[in-house]
Design an enzyme around this catalytic site. Structure first.
Site, PDB file in Angstrom:
ATOM      1  N   LYS A 112      34.050 -83.776-100.642  1.00  0.00           N
ATOM      2  CA  LYS A 112      35.077 -84.279 -99.734  1.00  0.00           C
ATOM      3  C   LYS A 112      36.396 -83.597-100.076  1.00  0.00           C
ATOM      4  CE  LYS A 112      36.971 -88.751 -98.233  1.00  0.00           C
ATOM      5  NZ  LYS A 112      36.968 -90.208 -98.504  1.00  0.00           N
ATOM      6  N   HIS A 114      39.416 -84.431 -98.789  1.00  0.00           N
ATOM      7  CA  HIS A 114      40.590 -85.270 -98.568  1.00  0.00           C
ATOM      8  C   HIS A 114      40.382 -86.591 -99.303  1.00  0.00           C
ATOM      9  CE1 HIS A 114      37.651 -86.408 -95.489  1.00  0.00           C
ATOM     10  NE2 HIS A 114      38.201 -87.606 -95.508  1.00  0.00           N
TER      11      HIS A 114
END
Length: 233
Positions: A112, A114
Site C-alpha cells: 500500500k 498511502h
C-alpha cells in the site's frame, strides 16, 4: 472389510469431530478431483467453503484446541494472504476466548502506497510467530511467510493447518519422498500442528459402516498407498 470400532480419545477425538464437521459443511468432498500436482484425488478439501459466521467460529475453535493441545509455544499469530487472513483473525479471537490472548498480523499481496503503507497489517511482527493457514501442498506459502517474518526481525516458529494430506510433495514437476509438512518440519526446522491428517480421514471412513463409506475408504486408501509418505514426527 471388518469395520474397526476402536476408541478414539484426545487429539484423535478432536480430529474425528473435525472431519465430520468438514463433511457436514461440504468442505470435504469425495469423488474425483485433480490436484495442483496433477494427481486425481478421491477427495477434496476446500477451506474456502467455511463461508459463514457459524462455520468460521467452529473452525477457529478446532484450530485453537489443536494448537493449545500441541504444546507449541508462540507469541503471536500470522495469516498469509489470502486464506490465512480470516483464519488468523478468528483463531486469535478463539485463542483469547480459551485463555491465550496474543496479537495477530497478516500481509497484503501488494504494498500500500498511502496511509500506513507497506504490506503488513496488524500487530508488529516480533517474538515466536505461529503461521495459520488451511493446507500445505508444496510449502511455498510457508516459505513466503517465513521470509516476511524474518525480514521483520521475528522468528517463524510453527505452522498450524487444518488438514495434513500426508502425501508426497512435488518439486519441478517430480514427486519427492517427503510431504510439504515433513519439509517444513525437518528442513525448515519448524513445528507443524494439524487439526486432522489423512489417517484420521481414513479412520472416519472406515467407521461409517455404509457401502458409500467403504467405497470411499477403498479409494482414499489406494490413493494413500500410491502417493502417501511415511509419517515420521
Amino acid at each position: 472389510m471388518v469395520v474397526s470400532k476402536q476408541p478414539v480419545d484426545g487429539a484423535g477425538r478432536l480430529a474425528q469431530d473435525f472431519v465430520q464437521f468438514a463433511v457436514d459443511a461440504g468442505v470435504l468432498r469425495f469423488g474425483e478431483f485433480k490436484t495442483k500436482a496433477g494427481r486425481l484425488s478421491p477427495y477434496f478439501f476446500n477451506a474456502g467453503l467455511f463461508d459463514d459466521g457459524a462455520k468460521m467460529a467452529r473452525l477457529a475453535e478446532f484450530y485453537a484446541k489443536a494448537i493449545l493441545a500441541s504444546g507449541i509455544e508462540f507469541d503471536m499469530v500470522f495469516g498469509p494472504a489470502y486464506k490465512g487472513i480470516p483464519l488468523a483473525a478468528t483463531v486469535a479471537v478463539e485463542l483469547a476466548r480459551q485463555g491465550k490472548n496474543v496479537p495477530f498480523a497478516y500481509n497484503r499481496k501488494e504494498a500500500k502506497d498511502h496511509g500506513e503503507g507497506g504490506t503488513l497489517v496488524g500487530a508488529p511482527l516480533k517474538g515466536r510467530v505461529l503461521i495459520v493457514d488451511d493446507v500445505m501442498s508444496a510449502g511455498t506459502a510457508a516459505r513466503e511467510s517465513i521470509a516476511i517474518i524474518k525480514a521483520a526481525g521475528a522468528e517463524p516458529h510453527a505452522v498450524a493447518i487444518a488438514l495434513d494430506r500426508q502425501e508426497m510433495a512435488t518439486e519441478n514437476g517430480q514427486d519427492v519422498p517427503h510431504s510439504a509438512v515433513q519439509y517444513v518440519r525437518h528442513q525448515l526446522g519448524m513445528q507443524v500442528c494439524a487439526i486432522a491428517k489423512l489417517a484420521d480421514l481414513l479412520l472416519y471412513l472406515e467407521q461409517q459402516g455404509s457401502d458409500a463409506g467403504r467405497e470411499h475408504h477403498e479409494r482414499v486408501l489406494a490413493y494413500r498407498q500410491r502417493y502417501g509418505v511415511e509419517d515420521k514426527e
